[in-house]
Design a protein around this motif. Structure first.
Motif, PDB file in Angstrom:
ATOM      1  N   TYR A  80       0.833  -1.202   0.000  1.00 26.30           N
ATOM      2  CA  TYR A  80       0.000   0.000   0.000  1.00 26.30           C
ATOM      3  C   TYR A  80       0.870   1.256   0.000  1.00 26.30           C
ATOM      4  O   TYR A  80       1.886   1.311   0.683  1.00 26.30           O
ATOM      5  CB  TYR A  80      -0.933   0.003   1.213  1.00 26.30           C
ATOM      6  N   SER A  81       0.412   2.241  -0.738  1.00 29.16           N
ATOM      7  CA  SER A  81       1.099   3.527  -0.831  1.00 29.16           C
ATOM      8  C   SER A  81       0.427   4.530   0.111  1.00 29.16           C
ATOM      9  O   SER A  81      -0.682   4.273   0.615  1.00 29.16           O
ATOM     10  CB  SER A  81       1.010   4.056  -2.267  1.00 29.16           C
ATOM     11  N   PRO A  82       1.051   5.669   0.323  1.00 23.86           N
ATOM     12  CA  PRO A  82       0.383   6.715   1.115  1.00 23.86           C
ATOM     13  C   PRO A  82      -0.976   7.115   0.515  1.00 23.86           C
ATOM     14  O   PRO A  82      -1.915   7.411   1.240  1.00 23.86           O
ATOM     15  CB  PRO A  82       1.376   7.880   1.076  1.00 23.86           C
ATOM     16  N   ARG A  83      -1.101   7.095  -0.793  1.00 25.68           N
ATOM     17  CA  ARG A  83      -2.378   7.415  -1.454  1.00 25.68           C
ATOM     18  C   ARG A  83      -3.432   6.362  -1.097  1.00 25.68           C
ATOM     19  O   ARG A  83      -4.594   6.701  -0.863  1.00 25.68           O
ATOM     20  CB  ARG A  83      -2.172   7.478  -2.974  1.00 25.68           C
ATOM     21  N   ASP A  84      -3.037   5.100  -1.032  1.00 27.31           N
ATOM     22  CA  ASP A  84      -3.968   4.042  -0.626  1.00 27.31           C
ATOM     23  C   ASP A  84      -4.450   4.271   0.801  1.00 27.31           C
ATOM     24  O   ASP A  84      -5.637   4.091   1.103  1.00 27.31           O
ATOM     25  CB  ASP A  84      -3.310   2.663  -0.722  1.00 27.31           C
ATOM     26  N   VAL A  85      -3.536   4.672   1.665  1.00 27.13           N
ATOM     27  CA  VAL A  85      -3.897   4.941   3.063  1.00 27.13           C
ATOM     28  C   VAL A  85      -4.866   6.114   3.127  1.00 27.13           C
ATOM     29  O   VAL A  85      -5.848   6.091   3.888  1.00 27.13           O
ATOM     30  CB  VAL A  85      -2.637   5.192   3.921  1.00 27.13           C
ATOM     31  N   GLN A  86      -4.636   7.134   2.311  1.00 25.54           N
ATOM     32  CA  GLN A  86      -5.550   8.274   2.270  1.00 25.54           C
ATOM     33  C   GLN A  86      -6.949   7.818   1.843  1.00 25.54           C
ATOM     34  O   GLN A  86      -7.955   8.245   2.410  1.00 25.54           O
ATOM     35  CB  GLN A  86      -5.018   9.348   1.320  1.00 25.54           C
ATOM     36  N   LEU A  87      -7.023   6.951   0.868  1.00 16.79           N
ATOM     37  CA  LEU A  87      -8.287   6.406   0.406  1.00 16.79           C
ATOM     38  C   LEU A  87      -8.985   5.636   1.527  1.00 16.79           C
ATOM     39  O   LEU A  87     -10.196   5.786   1.754  1.00 16.79           O
ATOM     40  CB  LEU A  87      -8.038   5.486  -0.801  1.00 16.79           C
ATOM     41  N   LEU A  88      -8.232   4.834   2.260  1.00 19.20           N
ATOM     42  CA  LEU A  88      -8.797   4.079   3.376  1.00 19.20           C
ATOM     43  C   LEU A  88      -9.291   5.012   4.484  1.00 19.20           C
ATOM     44  O   LEU A  88     -10.335   4.762   5.095  1.00 19.20           O
ATOM     45  CB  LEU A  88      -7.773   3.087   3.917  1.00 19.20           C
ATOM     46  N   ARG A  89      -8.564   6.081   4.739  1.00 19.08           N
ATOM     47  CA  ARG A  89      -9.008   7.059   5.742  1.00 19.08           C
ATOM     48  C   ARG A  89     -10.310   7.730   5.305  1.00 19.08           C
ATOM     49  O   ARG A  89     -11.187   7.995   6.126  1.00 19.08           O
ATOM     50  CB  ARG A  89      -7.930   8.114   5.976  1.00 19.08           C
ATOM     51  N   PHE A  90     -10.419   8.023   4.016  1.00 25.51           N
ATOM     52  CA  PHE A  90     -11.637   8.601   3.462  1.00 25.51           C
ATOM     53  C   PHE A  90     -12.811   7.666   3.741  1.00 25.51           C
ATOM     54  O   PHE A  90     -13.871   8.098   4.223  1.00 25.51           O
ATOM     55  CB  PHE A  90     -11.459   8.799   1.945  1.00 25.51           C
ATOM     56  N   ILE A  91     -12.627   6.395   3.445  1.00 26.38           N
ATOM     57  CA  ILE A  91     -13.688   5.408   3.659  1.00 26.38           C
ATOM     58  C   ILE A  91     -14.033   5.301   5.138  1.00 26.38           C
ATOM     59  O   ILE A  91     -15.213   5.278   5.516  1.00 26.38           O
ATOM     60  CB  ILE A  91     -13.274   4.036   3.077  1.00 26.38           C
TER      61      ILE A  91
END
Length: 145
Positions: free
Chosen positions: A39-50
């Motif tokens: 996972y990339s930082p962008r993936d983590v941002q997406l997960l935080r959004f969810i």
């Protein structure tokens, strides 16, 4: 980062991350040479959004809509506002339902002697035949079994 690190960084469990991937809410994770998800930082941002959308009570379908709007730079903010206001109305309806449940339970608890006798209006209400007794929060007659 691996799935455990992504889970810790986002506040979303590894199990839920896999579920979101399996349902198509998020794209499949990259894989390392040994086959582990990465996972990339962008993936983590997406997960935080969810996670934040879930915290606000949005269901999976609405989260998918929000994600689509988030990704669409030509979106109209009116579309996002509409989803948010619909969610507000849904939450208000749920609050009213919960307040009615509280009132009903409080009425039943107030009617219960809470002593050593077996008669209990709470159990009587729970066991009442709903097809015979109309459901009216706080107004159901008490019957004894």
């Amino acid at each position: 980062m691996n799935i455990g690190e992504a889970a810790a960084a986002s506040g979303v469990s590894a199990k839920m991350i896999r579920y979101y991937e399996d349902t198509g809410l998020i794209p499949p994770a990259g894989r390392s040479a040994s086959g582990y998800r990465t996972y990339s930082p962008r993936d983590v941002q997406l997960l935080r959004f969810i996670r934040r959308a879930r915290d606000l009570g949005f269901g999976m379908e609405k989260i998918a809509e929000l994600l689509a709007l988030w990704r669409d730079r030509s979106r109209a903010s009116a579309d996002v506002k509409h989803l948010a206001l619909d969610q507000v109305q849904g939450l208000k309806a749920r609050i009213l339902e919960m307040e009615a449940m509280v009132a009903t339970l409080q009425t039943l608890a107030d009617a219960c002697a809470g002593d050593h006798h077996p008669d209990c209006p709470i159990l009587a209400d729970l066991g009442a035949d709903a097809s015979i007794i109309p459901a009216q929060p706080g107004k159901r007659p008490f019957t004894h079994l």
